[in-house]
Design a protein around this motif. Structure first.
Motif, PDB file in Angstrom:
ATOM      1  N   GLY A   1      25.697  59.724  34.839  1.00  0.00           N
ATOM      2  CA  GLY A   1      25.888  61.158  35.020  1.00  0.00           C
ATOM      3  C   GLY A   1      26.891  61.750  34.065  1.00  0.00           C
ATOM      4  N   GLY A   2      26.922  61.208  32.857  1.00  0.00           N
ATOM      5  CA  GLY A   2      27.848  61.714  31.860  1.00  0.00           C
ATOM      6  C   GLY A   2      29.263  61.183  31.991  1.00  0.00           C
ATOM      7  N   VAL A   3      29.489  60.327  32.994  1.00  0.00           N
ATOM      8  CA  VAL A   3      30.826  59.771  33.235  1.00  0.00           C
ATOM      9  C   VAL A   3      30.832  58.301  32.830  1.00  0.00           C
ATOM     10  CG1 VAL A   3      32.575  59.268  34.976  1.00  0.00           C
ATOM     11  CG2 VAL A   3      31.213  61.370  35.142  1.00  0.00           C
ATOM     12  N   PRO A   4      31.853  57.840  32.068  1.00  0.00           N
ATOM     13  CA  PRO A   4      31.929  56.417  31.698  1.00  0.00           C
ATOM     14  C   PRO A   4      31.956  55.528  32.942  1.00  0.00           C
ATOM     15  CG  PRO A   4      33.479  57.716  30.398  1.00  0.00           C
ATOM     16  CD  PRO A   4      32.940  58.626  31.465  1.00  0.00           C
ATOM     17  N   LEU A   5      31.022  54.589  33.010  1.00  0.00           N
ATOM     18  CA  LEU A   5      30.943  53.706  34.168  1.00  0.00           C
ATOM     19  C   LEU A   5      30.262  52.403  33.748  1.00  0.00           C
ATOM     20  CD1 LEU A   5      31.678  53.800  37.201  1.00  0.00           C
ATOM     21  CD2 LEU A   5      29.302  54.362  37.658  1.00  0.00           C
ATOM     22  N   PRO A   6      31.016  51.342  33.564  1.00  0.00           N
ATOM     23  CA  PRO A   6      30.428  50.067  33.147  1.00  0.00           C
ATOM     24  C   PRO A   6      29.690  49.403  34.296  1.00  0.00           C
ATOM     25  CG  PRO A   6      32.760  49.793  33.569  1.00  0.00           C
ATOM     26  CD  PRO A   6      32.477  51.265  33.718  1.00  0.00           C
ATOM     27  N   LEU A   7      28.994  48.297  34.000  1.00  0.00           N
ATOM     28  CA  LEU A   7      28.246  47.596  35.050  1.00  0.00           C
ATOM     29  C   LEU A   7      29.182  47.084  36.139  1.00  0.00           C
ATOM     30  CD1 LEU A   7      25.666  45.510  32.962  1.00  0.00           C
ATOM     31  CD2 LEU A   7      25.385  47.779  33.991  1.00  0.00           C
ATOM     32  N   ILE A   8      30.299  46.480  35.736  1.00  0.00           N
ATOM     33  CA  ILE A   8      31.279  45.984  36.698  1.00  0.00           C
ATOM     34  C   ILE A   8      32.679  46.321  36.192  1.00  0.00           C
ATOM     35  CG2 ILE A   8      29.805  44.061  37.441  1.00  0.00           C
ATOM     36  CD1 ILE A   8      31.784  42.221  35.831  1.00  0.00           C
ATOM     37  N   THR A   9      33.644  46.243  37.106  1.00  0.00           N
ATOM     38  CA  THR A   9      35.048  46.418  36.757  1.00  0.00           C
ATOM     39  C   THR A   9      35.866  45.397  37.529  1.00  0.00           C
ATOM     40  OG1 THR A   9      34.662  48.809  36.581  1.00  0.00           O
ATOM     41  CG2 THR A   9      36.953  48.073  36.576  1.00  0.00           C
ATOM     42  N   LEU A  10      36.812  44.761  36.850  1.00  0.00           N
ATOM     43  CA  LEU A  10      37.724  43.808  37.496  1.00  0.00           C
ATOM     44  C   LEU A  10      39.052  44.493  37.761  1.00  0.00           C
ATOM     45  CD1 LEU A  10      37.128  40.672  35.196  1.00  0.00           C
ATOM     46  CD2 LEU A  10      35.893  41.311  37.281  1.00  0.00           C
ATOM     47  N   THR A  11      39.466  44.509  39.031  1.00  0.00           N
ATOM     48  CA  THR A  11      40.728  45.143  39.410  1.00  0.00           C
ATOM     49  C   THR A  11      41.514  44.220  40.331  1.00  0.00           C
ATOM     50  OG1 THR A  11      39.685  46.265  41.281  1.00  0.00           O
ATOM     51  CG2 THR A  11      39.800  47.480  39.203  1.00  0.00           C
ATOM     52  N   PRO A  12      42.832  44.412  40.429  1.00  0.00           N
ATOM     53  CA  PRO A  12      43.636  43.549  41.300  1.00  0.00           C
ATOM     54  C   PRO A  12      43.729  44.091  42.722  1.00  0.00           C
ATOM     55  CG  PRO A  12      45.080  44.955  40.025  1.00  0.00           C
ATOM     56  CD  PRO A  12      43.676  45.281  39.585  1.00  0.00           C
ATOM     57  N   ASP A  13      43.858  43.178  43.679  1.00  0.00           N
ATOM     58  CA  ASP A  13      44.254  43.529  45.031  1.00  0.00           C
ATOM     59  C   ASP A  13      45.638  42.904  45.232  1.00  0.00           C
ATOM     60  OD1 ASP A  13      43.267  44.599  47.826  1.00  0.00           O
ATOM     61  OD2 ASP A  13      44.262  42.671  48.207  1.00  0.00           O
ATOM     62  N   ASP A  14      46.669  43.678  44.958  1.00  0.00           N
ATOM     63  CA  ASP A  14      48.030  43.140  44.895  1.00  0.00           C
ATOM     64  C   ASP A  14      48.484  42.514  46.208  1.00  0.00           C
ATOM     65  OD1 ASP A  14      48.286  43.920  42.235  1.00  0.00           O
ATOM     66  OD2 ASP A  14      49.004  45.912  42.773  1.00  0.00           O
ATOM     67  N   ALA A  15      48.046  43.065  47.321  1.00  0.00           N
ATOM     68  CA  ALA A  15      48.508  42.570  48.614  1.00  0.00           C
ATOM     69  C   ALA A  15      48.064  41.140  48.880  1.00  0.00           C
ATOM     70  CB  ALA A  15      48.023  43.489  49.740  1.00  0.00           C
ATOM     71  N   THR A  16      46.883  40.775  48.375  1.00  0.00           N
ATOM     72  CA  THR A  16      46.341  39.440  48.642  1.00  0.00           C
ATOM     73  C   THR A  16      46.393  38.528  47.419  1.00  0.00           C
ATOM     74  OG1 THR A  16      44.087  40.128  48.055  1.00  0.00           O
ATOM     75  CG2 THR A  16      44.761  40.384  50.360  1.00  0.00           C
ATOM     76  N   GLN A  17      46.821  39.066  46.267  1.00  0.00           N
ATOM     77  CA  GLN A  17      46.831  38.328  45.004  1.00  0.00           C
ATOM     78  C   GLN A  17      45.419  37.861  44.627  1.00  0.00           C
ATOM     79  OE1 GLN A  17      50.157  35.521  44.446  1.00  0.00           O
ATOM     80  NE2 GLN A  17      50.930  36.189  46.429  1.00  0.00           N
ATOM     81  N   LYS A  18      44.441  38.660  44.995  1.00  0.00           N
ATOM     82  CA  LYS A  18      43.053  38.346  44.686  1.00  0.00           C
ATOM     83  C   LYS A  18      42.476  39.397  43.741  1.00  0.00           C
ATOM     84  CE  LYS A  18      42.160  35.930  49.049  1.00  0.00           C
ATOM     85  NZ  LYS A  18      41.323  35.868  50.275  1.00  0.00           N
ATOM     86  N   VAL A  19      41.323  39.076  43.188  1.00  0.00           N
ATOM     87  CA  VAL A  19      40.638  39.968  42.254  1.00  0.00           C
ATOM     88  C   VAL A  19      39.476  40.643  42.971  1.00  0.00           C
ATOM     89  CG1 VAL A  19      39.249  40.064  40.135  1.00  0.00           C
ATOM     90  CG2 VAL A  19      41.314  38.638  40.227  1.00  0.00           C
ATOM     91  N   VAL A  20      39.259  41.903  42.633  1.00  0.00           N
ATOM     92  CA  VAL A  20      38.122  42.661  43.140  1.00  0.00           C
ATOM     93  C   VAL A  20      37.149  42.915  42.000  1.00  0.00           C
ATOM     94  CG1 VAL A  20      37.362  44.876  44.105  1.00  0.00           C
ATOM     95  CG2 VAL A  20      39.460  43.786  44.953  1.00  0.00           C
ATOM     96  N   ILE A  21      35.868  42.594  42.239  1.00  0.00           N
ATOM     97  CA  ILE A  21      34.825  43.010  41.301  1.00  0.00           C
ATOM     98  C   ILE A  21      34.139  44.236  41.892  1.00  0.00           C
ATOM     99  CG2 ILE A  21      32.651  42.444  40.163  1.00  0.00           C
ATOM    100  CD1 ILE A  21      33.398  39.557  40.108  1.00  0.00           C
ATOM    101  N   ARG A  22      34.172  45.318  41.147  1.00  0.00           N
ATOM    102  CA  ARG A  22      33.475  46.533  41.587  1.00  0.00           C
ATOM    103  C   ARG A  22      32.108  46.571  40.924  1.00  0.00           C
ATOM    104  NH1 ARG A  22      34.272  51.157  44.265  1.00  0.00           N
ATOM    105  NH2 ARG A  22      33.180  53.043  43.627  1.00  0.00           N
ATOM    106  N   PHE A  23      31.062  46.520  41.745  1.00  0.00           N
ATOM    107  CA  PHE A  23      29.685  46.631  41.265  1.00  0.00           C
ATOM    108  C   PHE A  23      29.326  48.112  41.266  1.00  0.00           C
ATOM    109  CE2 PHE A  23      30.141  42.340  42.588  1.00  0.00           C
ATOM    110  CZ  PHE A  23      29.224  41.582  41.866  1.00  0.00           C
ATOM    111  N   ASN A  24      29.110  48.663  40.082  1.00  0.00           N
ATOM    112  CA  ASN A  24      28.949  50.105  39.961  1.00  0.00           C
ATOM    113  C   ASN A  24      27.511  50.587  40.079  1.00  0.00           C
ATOM    114  OD1 ASN A  24      31.722  50.849  39.559  1.00  0.00           O
ATOM    115  ND2 ASN A  24      31.578  49.902  37.528  1.00  0.00           N
ATOM    116  N   TYR A  25      26.540  49.642  40.064  1.00  0.00           N
ATOM    117  CA  TYR A  25      25.130  50.016  40.175  1.00  0.00           C
ATOM    118  C   TYR A  25      24.423  49.072  41.135  1.00  0.00           C
ATOM    119  CZ  TYR A  25      26.359  52.531  35.895  1.00  0.00           C
ATOM    120  OH  TYR A  25      26.970  53.348  34.976  1.00  0.00           O
ATOM    121  N   THR A  26      23.338  49.556  41.721  1.00  0.00           N
ATOM    122  CA  THR A  26      22.666  48.799  42.792  1.00  0.00           C
ATOM    123  C   THR A  26      21.954  47.547  42.299  1.00  0.00           C
ATOM    124  OG1 THR A  26      20.690  50.199  42.518  1.00  0.00           O
ATOM    125  CG2 THR A  26      22.311  50.863  44.191  1.00  0.00           C
ATOM    126  N   ASN A  27      21.597  47.479  41.026  1.00  0.00           N
ATOM    127  CA  ASN A  27      20.813  46.331  40.542  1.00  0.00           C
ATOM    128  C   ASN A  27      21.647  45.370  39.684  1.00  0.00           C
ATOM    129  OD1 ASN A  27      21.142  47.963  38.355  1.00  0.00           O
ATOM    130  ND2 ASN A  27      18.962  48.146  37.845  1.00  0.00           N
TER     131      ASN A  27
END
Length: 291
Positions: free
Chosen positions: A118-144
């Motif tokens: 929709g005209g907005v930069p959005l990669p297939l996935i994004t890796l972000t931190p969850d500082d409280a648990t010291q774990k990594v979050v993978i954000r799936f930006n599309y359904t497929n």
């Protein structure tokens, strides 16, 4: 009466400074001395200590051909919703989560993966931190979109970011955040150990001896040089050196699990001191003392 003696050595893995038989990973080298170290046969209390060491904190946690790849299925940038495989290979190096995510995004973009919605930069996935648990979050930006961390993919970096041997996705509810089941393990090395054949046993490592003569703690940020100058350096028993003549010495750099480390092309060094005592004999002749 005992007379203290010491022999000081500056050793480095740099071949231009005389290091020989340096291993490909830079962790081990030898020094051939023109003037041998000679310890008298009557020497007592022989010990070895490392007074100073320098090590670059650049040991890679992403290693070429070992754990440098992520396999992602998703759409390309054509706008046609037909998922395809994007194999992203990460250059060898020492990464934190931000650096790893940036490298994944650059790789996806270079391979032509979808980057805009929709005209907005959005990669297939994004890796972000969850500082409280010291774990990594993978954000799936599309359904497929899927990420393949299955056992068949033996060269992924899933262990570093804490994910199991599974295929994650696709998710009909995307965009969706998936929290790793395990704590992230970017610090694949927690400390360094220096070992040498100057000693037979060295510092006890729990119930083992592995010729370790020093520990180097990691107290700098990635990419920086550690300068270790312990206030009270550990002394390793080296009594077998008494009566020896040593011209060839070998030194090794390992992690805390005794695995050789990859120095990523950087050199390491140590200032080693051998200390011992020799008897000072006083003979008594005609009630007078002479040495």
């Amino acid at each position: 009466m005992l007379i203290p003696n010491e022999v000081s050595l500056l050793v480095t893995s740099d071949p231009s400074q005389g290091a020989i038989n340096v291993t490909n990973d830079g962790s081990s080298f030898e020094v051939q001395l023109d003037d041998p170290i000679v310890i008298p046969a009557d020497a007592l209390n022989v010990n070895v200590s490392v007074e100073e060491a320098t090590v670059w904190w650049v040991v890679p946690n992403i290693i070429t051909g070992v754990n440098d790849t992520i396999y992602i299925f998703g759409d390309d940038d054509s706008g046609v919703p037909v998922p395809q495989l994007f194999t992203v290979v990460i250059p060898q190096g020492l990464y934190d989560l931000t650096g790893l995510n940036n490298s994944v995004q650059s790789g996806l973009e270079a391979l032509g993966a979808r980057t805009i919605s929709g005209g907005v930069p959005l990669p297939l996935i994004t890796l972000t931190p969850d500082d409280a648990t010291q774990k990594v979050v993978i954000r799936f930006n599309y359904t497929n979109v899927t990420v393949d961390f299955s056992a068949a993919r033996t060269d992924t970096f899933r262990e570093i970011i804490g994910f199991d041997e599974l295929i994650y996705g696709p998710f009909a509810a995307a965009p969706l955040n998936i929290l790793a089941p395990n704590i992230a393990a970017f610090n694949t090395v927690n400390s360094f150990l220096i070992a040498s054949d100057l000693v037979n046993t060295g510092i006890r490592f729990n119930n083992r001896y592995n010729q370790v003569i020093a520990q180097v703690l990691i107290n700098v940020s990635p990419g920086s040089q550690i300068i270790s100058t312990p206030f009270n350096p550990a002394k390793s028993n080296a009594q077998p050196l008494a009566g020896s003549n040593r011209s060839n010495l070998r030194f090794r750099l390992t992690d805390e699990k005794l695995r050789p480390v990859n120095t990523n092309g950087e050199y390491w060094s140590a200032r080693v001191v051998i200390r011992y005592s020799t008897p000072f004999v006083v003979e008594k002749i005609n009630n007078s003392s002479f040495t």
